[in-house]
Design a protein around this motif. Sequence first.
Motif, short mmCIF file in Angstrom:
data_model
loop_
_atom_site.label_atom_id
_atom_site.label_comp_id
_atom_site.label_asym_id
_atom_site.label_seq_id
_atom_site.Cartn_x
_atom_site.Cartn_y
_atom_site.Cartn_z
N MET A 185 -3.84 13.84 -11.96
CA MET A 185 -2.38 13.87 -11.98
C MET A 185 -1.85 15.24 -11.56
O MET A 185 -0.87 15.33 -10.80
CB MET A 185 -1.87 13.52 -13.37
CG MET A 185 -2.20 12.10 -13.82
SD MET A 185 -1.50 10.82 -12.75
CE MET A 185 0.24 10.94 -13.17
N GLY B 235 -2.34 15.73 -7.88
CA GLY B 235 -1.36 14.90 -7.19
C GLY B 235 0.00 15.57 -7.12
O GLY B 235 0.67 15.55 -6.08
N ALA B 236 0.42 16.19 -8.23
CA ALA B 236 1.69 16.91 -8.25
C ALA B 236 1.66 18.08 -7.26
O ALA B 236 2.63 18.33 -6.54
CB ALA B 236 1.99 17.42 -9.66
N VAL C 286 9.00 12.65 -8.95
CA VAL C 286 7.57 12.34 -8.87
C VAL C 286 6.70 13.49 -9.38
O VAL C 286 5.86 13.29 -10.27
CB VAL C 286 7.17 11.95 -7.43
CG1 VAL C 286 5.65 11.80 -7.31
CG2 VAL C 286 7.87 10.66 -7.02
N PRO C 287 6.84 14.72 -8.87
CA PRO C 287 5.99 15.79 -9.39
C PRO C 287 6.25 16.10 -10.86
O PRO C 287 5.33 16.51 -11.59
CB PRO C 287 6.33 16.99 -8.50
CG PRO C 287 7.66 16.69 -7.91
CD PRO C 287 7.70 15.20 -7.77
N TYR D 200 4.27 13.52 -12.79
CA TYR D 200 2.83 13.81 -12.66
C TYR D 200 2.42 15.01 -13.51
O TYR D 200 1.36 15.00 -14.14
CB TYR D 200 2.48 14.05 -11.19
CG TYR D 200 2.04 12.82 -10.45
CD1 TYR D 200 0.76 12.70 -9.92
CD2 TYR D 200 2.92 11.75 -10.26
CE1 TYR D 200 0.36 11.56 -9.24
CE2 TYR D 200 2.53 10.61 -9.57
CZ TYR D 200 1.25 10.52 -9.07
OH TYR D 200 0.85 9.39 -8.40
N TRP E 273 1.15 12.77 0.09
CA TRP E 273 2.05 12.81 -1.07
C TRP E 273 1.26 12.27 -2.27
O TRP E 273 1.08 11.07 -2.39
CB TRP E 273 3.30 11.98 -0.82
CG TRP E 273 4.09 12.47 0.35
CD1 TRP E 273 3.90 12.13 1.67
CD2 TRP E 273 5.17 13.40 0.33
NE1 TRP E 273 4.80 12.79 2.46
CE2 TRP E 273 5.59 13.58 1.67
CE3 TRP E 273 5.82 14.10 -0.69
CZ2 TRP E 273 6.64 14.43 2.01
CZ3 TRP E 273 6.87 14.94 -0.35
CH2 TRP E 273 7.27 15.10 0.98
N THR E 274 0.77 13.13 -3.09
CA THR E 274 -0.10 12.88 -4.26
C THR E 274 -1.53 12.54 -3.87
O THR E 274 -2.43 12.67 -4.68
CB THR E 274 0.44 11.78 -5.21
OG1 THR E 274 0.33 10.49 -4.58
CG2 THR E 274 1.90 12.04 -5.58
N HIS F 107 1.96 16.79 -3.69
CA HIS F 107 3.34 16.38 -3.41
C HIS F 107 4.21 17.60 -3.10
O HIS F 107 4.96 17.61 -2.11
CB HIS F 107 3.90 15.63 -4.62
CG HIS F 107 5.29 15.12 -4.42
ND1 HIS F 107 5.57 13.80 -4.16
CD2 HIS F 107 6.50 15.75 -4.43
CE1 HIS F 107 6.88 13.64 -4.02
NE2 HIS F 107 7.46 14.81 -4.18
#
Length: 246
Positions: free
Chosen positions: A51, A54-55, A15-16, A19, A227-228, A58
Amino acid sequence: MEQHRTHYGIDAPRVPIVYVLVGCGALFISIIELIHDQKSGYWILIYALFMLIGAGLHLHTSLRGKFFIWGNVFAKLRLPENARILDLGCGHGAVLIKAAKFLGGSGEAVGVDLWRKVDQSGNDIHATEKNALIENVSNKIQLITADMTELPLQDESFDFIFSSLAIHNIKSKEGRDHALREATRVLKPGGTLIIVDISKTKEYMRTLQSLSFKKLSRQNTGWIGWWTGPWLSTYLIKATKAKINS
């Protein structure tokens, strides 16, 4: 002298990465657009920052936030030294090792996992063993490779069961229900179940209610568990298994 440190990995490591890659790409495009006096560059810049932030959120929750959440749990929870504890989806052992530190000579902490690296970076039973050794709790911990939907454990054999950011990784509702039923099976009457997770928590509550748990509670842990962003928050569930004839 070499100094050894524990490593607990990053949850959902893809995920990260996604992002950051998308955020950096959008940032590059926004700069090009702004150089050419294109107003769309401002919107692309906002998206890029969204983005990248968000990373960052996370990574913060994975590396710091979840430890803060569980620290609060253990600060309020009185763990007897002789307790038997089960950690479902223990990963690198962040919760398992924390719990084991409260145990005395007759206590035991059991960790169950399938050791999937897609769920946590570097997820491996040997990494967990190393962390336990560094924290000097190897003698209190047992690690088992098993699916939480089919636990190779005896009925009513644990006083406390914990699960941190793991049950949601089971894709089907049937599978998640089965995992909760297995947790119920191996938990002693009057025992405590604590789940920290990011999704399906209302579903867990309904399932636990159907399994006759008492003192059920569900709470949002706040920004420390984002988370994000706030749309993917961490929730804390506490439940007590009903005693026989209670």
